[in-house]
Design an enzyme around this catalytic site. Structure first.
Site, PDB file in Angstrom:
ATOM      1  N   LYS A  13       0.822  -1.214   0.000  1.00 18.64           N
ATOM      2  CA  LYS A  13       0.000   0.000   0.000  1.00 18.64           C
ATOM      3  C   LYS A  13       0.858   1.268   0.000  1.00 18.64           C
ATOM      4  O   LYS A  13       0.593   2.194  -0.768  1.00 18.64           O
ATOM      5  CB  LYS A  13      -0.920   0.036   1.228  1.00 18.64           C
ATOM      6  N   ASP A  82      -2.643   5.789   2.413  1.00 15.70           N
ATOM      7  CA  ASP A  82      -2.284   4.376   2.317  1.00 15.70           C
ATOM      8  C   ASP A  82      -3.119   3.492   3.248  1.00 15.70           C
ATOM      9  O   ASP A  82      -2.821   2.319   3.424  1.00 15.70           O
ATOM     10  CB  ASP A  82      -0.781   4.152   2.501  1.00 15.70           C
TER      11      ASP A  82
END
Length: 116
Positions: A13, A82
């Site tokens: 991520k 993220d």
């Protein structure tokens, strides 16, 4: 504009978020998983520690996400995150409750704070 990157721990991520921010000139908001998070290491100590620290960890994430959102609103512009507060609440915190790592009272407290 907000772009949220979702996924399990270790799936990339942060790498993807950094690449998207760099490629499209967006600002970046990263998850608090470093020394700023005093609960993470304790939480991953084992099942007993997960029960002891699940609420602490999730409240830390909730507080840092909301602080990040206030900062983003103040600065304006477009952002890549993220992880999002939705993912924290609706997947991770809920999962900890459903797996018995959070009590009903802890889950109720978390939900009350999340909803307000």
């Amino acid at each position: 504009m907000l772009i949220g990157v979702a996924g399990m721990v270790g799936t990339g991520k942060t790498t993807l978020s950094r690449a998207l921010a760099a490629r499209f000139g967006l600002q970046l908001a990263l998850e608090s998983v470093d020394g700023d998070n005093p609960w993470l290491e304790s939480f991953y100590g084992g099942p007993d520690e997960m029960r002891a620290y699940a609420l602490h960890l999730q409240l830390h994430f909730l507080a840092t996400r909301f602080a990040g959102m206030r900062r983003m609103r103040g600065l304006g512009g477009s952002w890549v995150l993220d992880r999002t507060w939705y993912e924290d609440a609706e997947i991770f915190a809920r999962g900890l409750f459903e797996q018995g790592y959070m009590t009903s009272d802890e889950w109720l407290l978390y939900r009350r704070l999340y909803a307000e």
